[in-house]
Design a protein around this motif. Structure first.
Motif, mmCIF file in Angstrom:
data_model
loop_
_atom_site.group_PDB
_atom_site.id
_atom_site.type_symbol
_atom_site.label_atom_id
_atom_site.label_comp_id
_atom_site.label_asym_id
_atom_site.label_seq_id
_atom_site.Cartn_x
_atom_site.Cartn_y
_atom_site.Cartn_z
ATOM 1 N N VAL A 21 0.829 -1.199 0.000
ATOM 2 C CA VAL A 21 0.000 0.000 0.000
ATOM 3 C C VAL A 21 0.864 1.249 0.000
ATOM 4 C CG1 VAL A 21 -1.681 1.316 1.327
ATOM 5 C CG2 VAL A 21 -1.959 -1.151 1.098
ATOM 6 N N ALA A 22 1.968 1.208 0.809
ATOM 7 C CA ALA A 22 2.830 2.383 0.916
ATOM 8 C C ALA A 22 3.475 2.722 -0.413
ATOM 9 C CB ALA A 22 3.893 2.146 1.979
ATOM 10 N N GLU A 23 3.717 1.693 -1.221
ATOM 11 C CA GLU A 23 4.392 1.911 -2.486
ATOM 12 C C GLU A 23 3.409 1.931 -3.654
ATOM 13 O OE1 GLU A 23 7.320 -1.105 -2.795
ATOM 14 O OE2 GLU A 23 8.481 -0.431 -1.068
ATOM 15 N N THR A 26 3.067 5.676 -7.307
ATOM 16 C CA THR A 26 4.355 6.060 -7.866
ATOM 17 C C THR A 26 4.106 6.918 -9.103
ATOM 18 O OG1 THR A 26 5.371 3.997 -7.119
ATOM 19 C CG2 THR A 26 6.547 5.249 -8.806
ATOM 20 N N CYS A 27 4.653 8.130 -9.085
ATOM 21 C CA CYS A 27 4.411 9.069 -10.178
ATOM 22 C C CYS A 27 5.728 9.460 -10.845
ATOM 23 C CB CYS A 27 3.732 10.341 -9.657
ATOM 24 S SG CYS A 27 2.233 10.056 -8.710
ATOM 25 N N LEU A 28 5.720 9.517 -12.154
ATOM 26 C CA LEU A 28 6.870 10.014 -12.885
ATOM 27 C C LEU A 28 6.889 11.533 -12.836
ATOM 28 C CD1 LEU A 28 6.748 7.725 -16.061
ATOM 29 C CD2 LEU A 28 8.355 7.563 -14.145
ATOM 30 N N PRO A 29 8.064 12.144 -12.900
ATOM 31 C CA PRO A 29 8.125 13.618 -12.946
ATOM 32 C C PRO A 29 7.348 14.136 -14.148
ATOM 33 C CG PRO A 29 10.318 12.681 -12.577
ATOM 34 C CD PRO A 29 9.408 11.536 -12.923
ATOM 35 N N GLU A 89 -2.590 9.151 0.930
ATOM 36 C CA GLU A 89 -1.501 9.460 0.010
ATOM 37 C C GLU A 89 -0.973 8.204 -0.664
ATOM 38 O OE1 GLU A 89 1.471 11.690 2.044
ATOM 39 O OE2 GLU A 89 0.297 13.529 2.096
ATOM 40 N N SER A 90 -1.082 7.067 0.017
ATOM 41 C CA SER A 90 -0.633 5.810 -0.594
ATOM 42 C C SER A 90 -1.501 5.425 -1.782
ATOM 43 C CB SER A 90 -0.636 4.684 0.444
ATOM 44 O OG SER A 90 -1.953 4.430 0.910
ATOM 45 N N LEU A 91 -2.695 5.990 -1.857
ATOM 46 C CA LEU A 91 -3.585 5.772 -2.995
ATOM 47 C C LEU A 91 -3.599 6.990 -3.913
ATOM 48 C CD1 LEU A 91 -6.586 4.113 -1.115
ATOM 49 C CD2 LEU A 91 -4.800 2.960 -2.449
ATOM 50 N N CYS A 92 -2.587 7.829 -3.778
ATOM 51 C CA CYS A 92 -2.393 9.018 -4.603
ATOM 52 C C CYS A 92 -3.323 10.171 -4.234
ATOM 53 C CB CYS A 92 -2.526 8.700 -6.096
ATOM 54 S SG CYS A 92 -1.203 7.635 -6.717
ATOM 55 N N GLY A 93 -3.865 10.158 -3.048
ATOM 56 C CA GLY A 93 -4.675 11.280 -2.601
ATOM 57 C C GLY A 93 -3.815 12.456 -2.189
ATOM 58 N N VAL A 94 -4.327 13.677 -2.364
ATOM 59 C CA VAL A 94 -3.590 14.876 -1.980
ATOM 60 C C VAL A 94 -4.248 15.499 -0.751
ATOM 61 C CG1 VAL A 94 -2.920 15.299 -4.372
ATOM 62 C CG2 VAL A 94 -4.924 16.448 -3.455
ATOM 63 N N LYS A 95 -3.430 16.181 0.037
ATOM 64 C CA LYS A 95 -3.930 16.873 1.226
ATOM 65 C C LYS A 95 -3.780 18.376 1.004
ATOM 66 C CE LYS A 95 -2.981 13.142 4.515
ATOM 67 N NZ LYS A 95 -2.278 12.746 5.764
ATOM 68 N N ASN A 172 18.400 17.353 -10.824
ATOM 69 C CA ASN A 172 17.353 17.706 -9.864
ATOM 70 C C ASN A 172 16.334 16.572 -9.759
ATOM 71 O OD1 ASN A 172 17.769 20.800 -9.255
ATOM 72 N ND2 ASN A 172 18.071 20.528 -11.456
ATOM 73 N N ILE A 173 16.809 15.372 -9.419
ATOM 74 C CA ILE A 173 15.918 14.223 -9.338
ATOM 75 C C ILE A 173 14.880 14.471 -8.251
ATOM 76 C CG2 ILE A 173 15.756 11.763 -8.821
ATOM 77 C CD1 ILE A 173 18.529 11.434 -9.992
ATOM 78 N N GLY A 174 13.615 14.405 -8.655
ATOM 79 C CA GLY A 174 12.541 14.623 -7.708
ATOM 80 C C GLY A 174 12.289 16.080 -7.377
ATOM 81 N N HIS A 175 13.012 16.989 -8.000
ATOM 82 C CA HIS A 175 12.836 18.411 -7.717
ATOM 83 C C HIS A 175 12.623 19.159 -9.028
ATOM 84 C CE1 HIS A 175 14.117 17.818 -3.562
ATOM 85 N NE2 HIS A 175 15.094 17.073 -4.039
ATOM 86 N N SER A 176 12.075 20.340 -8.894
ATOM 87 C CA SER A 176 11.833 21.172 -10.071
ATOM 88 C C SER A 176 13.113 21.876 -10.467
ATOM 89 C CB SER A 176 10.731 22.189 -9.762
ATOM 90 O OG SER A 176 10.499 23.024 -10.851
ATOM 91 N N GLY A 177 13.508 21.712 -11.727
ATOM 92 C CA GLY A 177 14.732 22.338 -12.226
ATOM 93 C C GLY A 177 14.435 23.553 -13.078
ATOM 94 N N SER A 178 15.461 24.031 -13.745
ATOM 95 C CA SER A 178 15.364 25.272 -14.506
ATOM 96 C C SER A 178 14.342 25.190 -15.635
ATOM 97 C CB SER A 178 16.736 25.636 -15.079
ATOM 98 O OG SER A 178 16.665 26.793 -15.876
#
Length: 212
Positions: A21-23, A26-29, A89-95, A172-178
């Motif tokens: 459930v925790a995994e 999974t979303c691609l950038p 969040e494990s089901l892709c829900g946002v808070k 910038n893996i997992g972060h927003s780059g230029s």
């Protein structure tokens, strides 16, 4: 012995289930332009309420929003009142926080309802760069016919004239780059797509195709 064995099996199964459930989400950038072009709804809104809806196996969170501006989706739902998401969040829900921030929210429309999740783009409005705000207003829609091609490992190449190579993930893996913060992939007058950075959409005579 059989009691202890049964207990261990249940414990191991519980661990395996919780790990699964925790995994599960999974979303691609995703570049903001792609998030814009691939969404049914793109709005700027403030969350003014929330309610847990008892539908589905885990329920759904319904956020009541005050729509400030719509950037995409006029033909599907000109005025958005509710945003739905999974409760976990494990089901892709946002808070989203109530009565605190204005958000940029992207989502899809199903059965007359707007849904969003972790794999959609949502962000506090004051965290967006000026270029991203300009993109929402003017530029991103000009590039919906272009393709942003992610590059995770070198070497990377474009394979068609409608592609822009997105290299933010290299540093910038997992972060927003230029490129995410300051560039849009726009189709130029010659028919090819390239990264564009500027304060206004490109006109027919001047093209700024500066590489990031």
């Amino acid at each position: 012995m059989s009691v202890w064995l049964s207990f261990l099996l249940v414990l191991l199964c519980s661990w395996s289930l919780s790990d699964l459930v925790a995994e599960a989400c999974t979303c691609l950038p995703i570049h903001p332009q792609d998030a814009f072009c691939n969404s049914d709804i793109v709005i700027r809104a403030k969350v003014v309420g929330k309610k847990l809806m008892k539908d589905g196996p885990f329920g759904t969170m319904r956020y009541t929003v005050k729509q400030m501006k719509m950037y995409r989706g006029f033909d599907k739902m000109p005025q958005v009142q509710y945003i739905y998401t999974e409760t976990s969040e494990s089901l892709c829900g946002v808070k989203l926080e109530v009565n605190k921030y204005q958000y940029l929210i992207t989502g899809r429309v199903y059965d007359g309802k707007v849904y969003t999740g972790l794999c959609n783009l949502y962000e506090k409005w004051d965290r967006l760069t000026l270029s991203q705000r300009k993109g929402l207003n003017h530029r991103y829609h000009l590039g919906c016919g272009c393709k942003i091609k992610p590059c995770y490992y070198l070497p990377c190449f474009v394979t068609s004239k409608n592609e822009c190579l997105w290299t933010d993930m290299l540093s910038n893996i997992g972060h927003s780059g230029s490129q995410s913060k300051h560039y849009a992939c726009i189709r130029q007058k010659e028919g090819y797509c390239s990264w564009y950075r500027g304060w206004a959409p490109p006109d027919k005579t001047i093209i700024n195709a500066t590489d990031p």
